[in-house]
Enzyme design. Structure first.
Site, short mmCIF file in Angstrom:
data_model
loop_
_atom_site.label_atom_id
_atom_site.label_comp_id
_atom_site.label_asym_id
_atom_site.label_seq_id
_atom_site.Cartn_x
_atom_site.Cartn_y
_atom_site.Cartn_z
N GLU A 58 3.06 -4.20 -9.81
CA GLU A 58 2.18 -5.07 -9.03
C GLU A 58 2.12 -6.49 -9.61
O GLU A 58 2.10 -7.47 -8.87
CB GLU A 58 0.76 -4.47 -8.95
CG GLU A 58 0.67 -3.27 -8.03
CD GLU A 58 1.06 -3.60 -6.60
OE1 GLU A 58 0.82 -4.73 -6.15
OE2 GLU A 58 1.64 -2.72 -5.93
N TYR A 141 -7.31 -7.49 -5.80
CA TYR A 141 -6.13 -6.92 -5.14
C TYR A 141 -5.41 -5.93 -6.07
O TYR A 141 -5.12 -4.79 -5.68
CB TYR A 141 -5.14 -8.03 -4.72
CG TYR A 141 -3.79 -7.46 -4.37
CD1 TYR A 141 -3.56 -6.95 -3.11
CD2 TYR A 141 -2.77 -7.37 -5.33
CE1 TYR A 141 -2.35 -6.36 -2.79
CE2 TYR A 141 -1.56 -6.78 -5.02
CZ TYR A 141 -1.36 -6.28 -3.75
OH TYR A 141 -0.17 -5.69 -3.45
N ASP A 159 -3.60 -8.89 0.35
CA ASP A 159 -2.78 -10.00 -0.13
C ASP A 159 -2.30 -10.78 1.09
O ASP A 159 -2.80 -10.57 2.21
CB ASP A 159 -1.60 -9.49 -0.99
CG ASP A 159 -0.65 -8.62 -0.17
OD1 ASP A 159 -0.95 -8.32 1.01
OD2 ASP A 159 0.41 -8.25 -0.70
#
Ligand code: SF4
Length: 384
Positions: A58, A141, A159
């Protein structure tokens, strides 16, 4: 008599998001899960539920394309397979592994997070959302992505991709950034709804990939739809699983959304670099702690606000003794940097420059700032 001001043609942000009714949210969740079961790309980080590996993917994927990230992610995990390895790694090794991905604060935060996990969680990646969110470098996020992907917890992600999909589904006529809380709420309802649906025939395994459950699949399906189908300029509504209930598609305005308030203006910056050569060695220096790209090596350089080579030359070398070698461009965030390199030959180092001599092959073993790495590649190719 005062005149009433004319009514605004633009809806206020507060009125911009009409919450979708529960049956529609359920239909979206079902359609997304069914689509993802056949359309999910086989990506290496989808073969593991290890939260450290998910966290790494991520962070690497922020601002960086999937195909670029894959070899970095694999190389990193071969070199540093656990949180403990990362916590104890020397910073030089980390920035070499990260070299080329840019946005180097990310790598420093990754190590800080690993140190917190070692010190406060006994080396075990925390499962609680609040504890994940409290780790250095992890925002809402990323915390939602790790909690859902690694642990199947019903926390949303929002996002750029997800925000675009939701803005189109709802035919938002305002900049999504002005109504982000409302979009977070819609994303939260979607993932919570998916978490209550049956796991489906595919279960945890799918084409060799492994998913912790529907919360993971739902969040990843939204990201995937934004990346593959509901793309910024050419949404492929004809193959979209949500086409039947997408407001933007019904109104024929998908490609016009999302609305953006104003474009970010790019700032141009000009630098001049000095390739100081002595036999087959170049003079390089390390960027000091506390500066952007700290720990990276570079050729000595200065910034010139007017974009002109200073009349007194570079680092004590008059302009007439400098040979122009090449120019590289490099954009980062809102800055568009141009670095023009000049060459000068010397028999000994100039006092006060700081740094050391390196051959090109020695330099290629060190972490080198991006613009300077581009110059290094040109030097290796041309043999200058
Ligand atoms: S129907 Fe078109 S605009 Fe709507 S979500 Fe799908 S791809 Fe995006």
């Amino acid at each position: 008599m005062s005149r009433a001001s004319p009514p605004s043609r633009r809806p206020s942000p507060a009125a911009a998001v009409t919450p979708p009714p529960a049956p529609r949210v359920r239909a979206w969740a079902r359609a997304l899960l069914a689509w993802f079961a056949v359309a999910a790309r086989d990506l290496p980080w989808r073969h593991t539920l290890d939260p450290y590996s998910v966290h790494l993917s991520e962070i690497m994927l922020q601002q960086t394309q999937v195909k670029t990230v894959i070899p970095y992610w694999e190389r990193w995990l071969q070199s540093l397979p656990t949180v403990g390895h990362l916590a104890g790694a020397p910073p030089d090794r980390l920035i070499k592994l990260w070299e080329g991905l840019g946005y180097y604060t990310r790598v420093r935060n990754l190590q800080r997070a690993a140190c917190v996990i070692q010190a406060e969680h006994g080396g075990v990646f925390p499962q609680a959302y609040e504890a994940i969110l409290a780790l250095p470098g992890i925002g809402r996020y990323t915390a939602g992505a790790i909690a859902s992907i690694a642990f199947n917890k019903p926390y949303p992600v929002l996002d750029g991709n997800v925000s675009r999909v939701l803005a189109r589904l709802l035919a938002l006529r305002v900049d999504p950034r002005t109504v982000s809380e409302e979009l977070w709420t819609v994303a939260a309802r979607l993932v919570a709804t998916a978490g209550r649906l049956p796991a489906g025939a595919a279960g945890r395994e799918q084409k060799g990939m492994v998913f912790s459950g529907n919360c993971s699949r739902l969040n990843q399906s939204l990201m995937e739809l934004g990346a593959l189908v509901c793309t910024p300029h050419h949404p492929q509504c004809g193959v979209c699983p949500l086409a039947g209930s997408c407001a933007a598609r019904a109104l024929g305005c998908a490609a016009e959304l999302p609305v953006r308030d104003r474009k970010t203006t790019l700032t141009r910056r000009f630098f001049f670099g000095l390739l100081l050569v002595c036999e087959d060695k170049y003079w390089v220096r390390e960027r000091p702690a506390g500066q952007v790209n700290a720990g990276f090596w570079e050729f000595p350089n200065i910034e010139a606000l007017d974009g002109e080579l200073p009349t007194n030359g570079l680092f004590g070398f008059p302009a007439r003794e400098l040979d122009r070698v090449g120019q590289v461009r490099h954009s980062i965030t809102r800055y568009q940097n141009t670095v023009t390199f000049y060459r000068a030959a010397v028999s000994q180092v100039v006092p006060g420059l700081g740094g050391r001599w390196c051959t090109l092959s020695e330099l290629s073993q060190l972490p080198v700032a991006t613009a300077h790495r581009k110059m290094l590649a040109q030097l290796r190719e041309s043999g200058i």
